[in-house]
Design a protein around this motif. Structure first.
Motif, short mmCIF file in Angstrom:
data_model
loop_
_atom_site.label_atom_id
_atom_site.label_comp_id
_atom_site.label_asym_id
_atom_site.label_seq_id
_atom_site.Cartn_x
_atom_site.Cartn_y
_atom_site.Cartn_z
N THR A 167 0.83 -1.21 0.00
CA THR A 167 0.00 0.00 0.00
C THR A 167 0.86 1.25 0.00
O THR A 167 0.62 2.19 -0.77
CB THR A 167 -0.93 0.00 1.23
N MET A 168 1.86 1.25 0.87
CA MET A 168 2.75 2.42 0.94
C MET A 168 3.45 2.66 -0.41
O MET A 168 3.65 3.80 -0.82
CB MET A 168 3.79 2.17 2.04
N THR A 169 3.77 1.56 -1.08
CA THR A 169 4.40 1.68 -2.39
C THR A 169 3.46 2.30 -3.42
O THR A 169 3.84 3.18 -4.17
CB THR A 169 4.87 0.30 -2.87
N PHE A 170 2.23 1.82 -3.42
CA PHE A 170 1.25 2.31 -4.39
C PHE A 170 0.89 3.77 -4.14
O PHE A 170 0.52 4.49 -5.06
CB PHE A 170 -0.01 1.46 -4.36
N ALA A 171 0.97 4.19 -2.90
CA ALA A 171 0.51 5.54 -2.55
C ALA A 171 1.27 6.61 -3.32
O ALA A 171 0.70 7.63 -3.70
CB ALA A 171 0.66 5.76 -1.05
N GLN A 172 2.57 6.38 -3.55
CA GLN A 172 3.39 7.31 -4.34
C GLN A 172 3.29 8.74 -3.83
O GLN A 172 3.03 9.67 -4.60
CB GLN A 172 2.97 7.28 -5.81
N THR A 173 3.47 8.92 -2.54
CA THR A 173 3.32 10.25 -1.96
C THR A 173 4.54 11.13 -2.20
O THR A 173 4.47 12.34 -2.06
CB THR A 173 3.09 10.16 -0.46
N GLY A 174 5.68 10.49 -2.51
CA GLY A 174 6.90 11.24 -2.71
C GLY A 174 7.68 11.48 -1.43
O GLY A 174 8.70 12.17 -1.43
N ARG A 175 7.23 10.86 -0.33
CA ARG A 175 7.92 11.09 0.93
C ARG A 175 9.32 10.50 0.92
O ARG A 175 10.27 11.11 1.41
CB ARG A 175 7.13 10.48 2.09
N ILE A 176 9.47 9.29 0.36
CA ILE A 176 10.78 8.65 0.33
C ILE A 176 11.73 9.42 -0.59
O ILE A 176 12.94 9.47 -0.34
CB ILE A 176 10.65 7.16 -0.10
N ASP A 177 11.19 10.02 -1.61
CA ASP A 177 11.99 10.87 -2.50
C ASP A 177 12.57 12.03 -1.70
O ASP A 177 13.76 12.32 -1.75
CB ASP A 177 11.14 11.43 -3.64
N LEU A 178 11.69 12.70 -0.96
CA LEU A 178 12.09 13.84 -0.13
C LEU A 178 13.11 13.41 0.92
O LEU A 178 14.15 14.04 1.09
CB LEU A 178 10.85 14.41 0.57
N SER A 180 15.09 10.85 1.10
CA SER A 180 16.37 10.35 0.61
C SER A 180 17.09 11.37 -0.28
O SER A 180 18.15 11.06 -0.83
CB SER A 180 16.17 9.05 -0.17
N GLY A 181 16.51 12.54 -0.42
CA GLY A 181 17.10 13.52 -1.32
C GLY A 181 17.17 13.01 -2.75
O GLY A 181 18.18 13.17 -3.44
N ASP A 182 16.10 12.35 -3.16
CA ASP A 182 15.96 11.80 -4.51
C ASP A 182 16.96 10.68 -4.83
O ASP A 182 17.15 10.33 -6.00
CB ASP A 182 16.08 12.91 -5.57
N THR A 183 17.58 10.13 -3.78
CA THR A 183 18.34 8.90 -3.99
C THR A 183 17.39 7.77 -4.38
O THR A 183 17.68 6.95 -5.25
CB THR A 183 19.11 8.51 -2.72
N CYS A 184 16.24 7.75 -3.72
CA CYS A 184 15.19 6.80 -4.09
C CYS A 184 14.02 7.57 -4.67
O CYS A 184 13.70 8.67 -4.24
CB CYS A 184 14.72 6.02 -2.85
N ARG A 185 13.39 6.96 -5.65
CA ARG A 185 12.22 7.58 -6.26
C ARG A 185 11.04 6.62 -6.20
O ARG A 185 11.12 5.50 -6.67
CB ARG A 185 12.52 7.97 -7.71
N GLY A 186 9.97 7.11 -5.60
CA GLY A 186 8.78 6.28 -5.43
C GLY A 186 8.19 5.82 -6.74
O GLY A 186 7.46 4.84 -6.79
N SER A 187 8.52 6.52 -7.82
CA SER A 187 7.99 6.13 -9.13
C SER A 187 8.80 5.00 -9.77
O SER A 187 8.35 4.38 -10.73
CB SER A 187 7.98 7.33 -10.06
#
Lengths: 212, 212
Positions: A167-178, A180-187
């Motif tokens: 579910t957290m993966t599908f949500a694509q909120t962009g939190r992990i992007d923020l 990780s400083g765009d090291t990881c991208r939810g997309s």
DNA sequence: GCTATATTTGAACACATGTTCAAATATAGC
DNA sequence: GCTATATTTGAACATGTGTTCAAATATAGC
């Protein structure tokens, strides 16, 4: 003018617009006027084609859940009874992830809608359980075949954690992007897919092998 | 009459009612009239005390996030540099789970609100990142100390899966209750806690040990 | 007890909401 | 080409929305 040249039908245009907006702001955060404006149709048409706003919402969910659950059920049925937990998890989450990754914006928005209703008590029984429990039941049945000594609760709770990660993966909120400083991208769903199966598989093994 | 005998202040009564209703229906699913009616106060008072509906929502979140994040940061700082992944995860999720379990209805409702906004793109940066990222950063820092050879992305994605499992647990939608025929109960946070730490710890180890 | 500030009241504002409906138009079957 | 059905239009309906404000009341400082 160019309305006639649009190949997509009115109901489809409404569904697409509703899907995109629901993904962004949830059911209550979107009005029929926003939807019809984006779709370029009259305000009365959603009610004509889907009965009500709620009917439209259910139609948005069901349009793709039917396709999806067929694919997931097929993937599960294609497995042998001695399939490893990696294969089980792959069959359960793979079709959904692939659709979100390669299926275009619609499928990505759809996943975001599902993620939001999955954590809202309001839609649990009416939509989530009704639409997605059959596949879940089959998945759990096969997990119990794979881990015959596992306690019932351990299997269900493992599944609960899997559901959360999914579910957290599908949500694509962009939190992990923020974060990780765009090291990881939810997309980057392929990057996630690659790691999700081993991560969850390790969890299932730890909890369901019955070593306790 | 008995309004004076109520020991809780008006702002607190408003916060409590708002929290309970937001937990059930989300930000857009709740009106100020529903909140003030439940709180037994006049319609204008939320705006007087909190400026706007949005201000009230932020106040609901911050009231407990401050308490919570102090506890979680303390728990992390109490760990030695050679703490195992079980201890790290325990420090990160333990305080939150304990509050939800023993803190009364308010804390349980709070967790449900957080779960909903965690999966909504609308609140990601404004609330989730702003309120909860500092603790997350410290957690991740310590995970990297524990798994020095782990690739950066693997650590972040592991954290992402942890976040999902945690969020799904806090949501308390009742889906797992339904699915398991009440064999499992989403309100049994101690049962979940018991299994969540080993499950996630196994995932972290699998992904972050650097064996590829 | 009096005054200055804080809070509460009750009503109103302008606007957004989902839904409905008769009339107009397009579409399909023959 | 005509008719019956399906769809679209444009407007209106009743109700709900967040917010504002002057007047009333309560509270605290001296």
């Amino acid at each position: 003018m160019n309305k006639k040249t649009d190949k997509t039908s009115t109901p489809q245009r409404i569904l697409d617009s509703a899907e995109a907006l629901f993904a962004e702001s949830g059911y209550d955060g979107v009005s029929l006027r926003m939807i019809t404006k984006l779709a370029g149709v009259e305000l009365a048409l959603p009610n004509y084609h889907f009965g009500s706003k709620l009917g439209l919402f259910r139609a948005v969910i069901q349009r793709r859940s039917v396709i999806l659950n067929n694919e997931r059920m097929e993937a599960l049925n294609a497995l042998s009874d001695r399939a490893e937990s990696e294969d089980l998890i792959e069959a359960f989450i793979g079709p959904f992830l692939r659709r979100s990754l390669f299926g275009g914006e619609g499928w990505r928005d759809y996943a975001r809608v599902v993620a939001q209703i999955a954590n809202s008590p309001r839609w649990t029984s009416e939509i989530m359980s009704a639409e997605f429990d059959p596949v879940a039941i089959e998945f759990i049945r096969r997990v119990r075949v794979r881990f015959p000594v596992a306690k019932t609760e351990d299997v269900y709770w493992s599944f609960h954690f899997l559901l959360g990660a999914m579910t957290m993966t599908f949500a694509q909120t962009g939190r992990i992007d923020l974060l990780s400083g765009d090291t990881c991208r939810g997309s980057d769903l392929s990057e996630i897919h690659l790691r999700m199966v081993p991560f969850l598989s390790a969890g299932f093994s730890r909890l369901c092998k019955g070593s306790t």
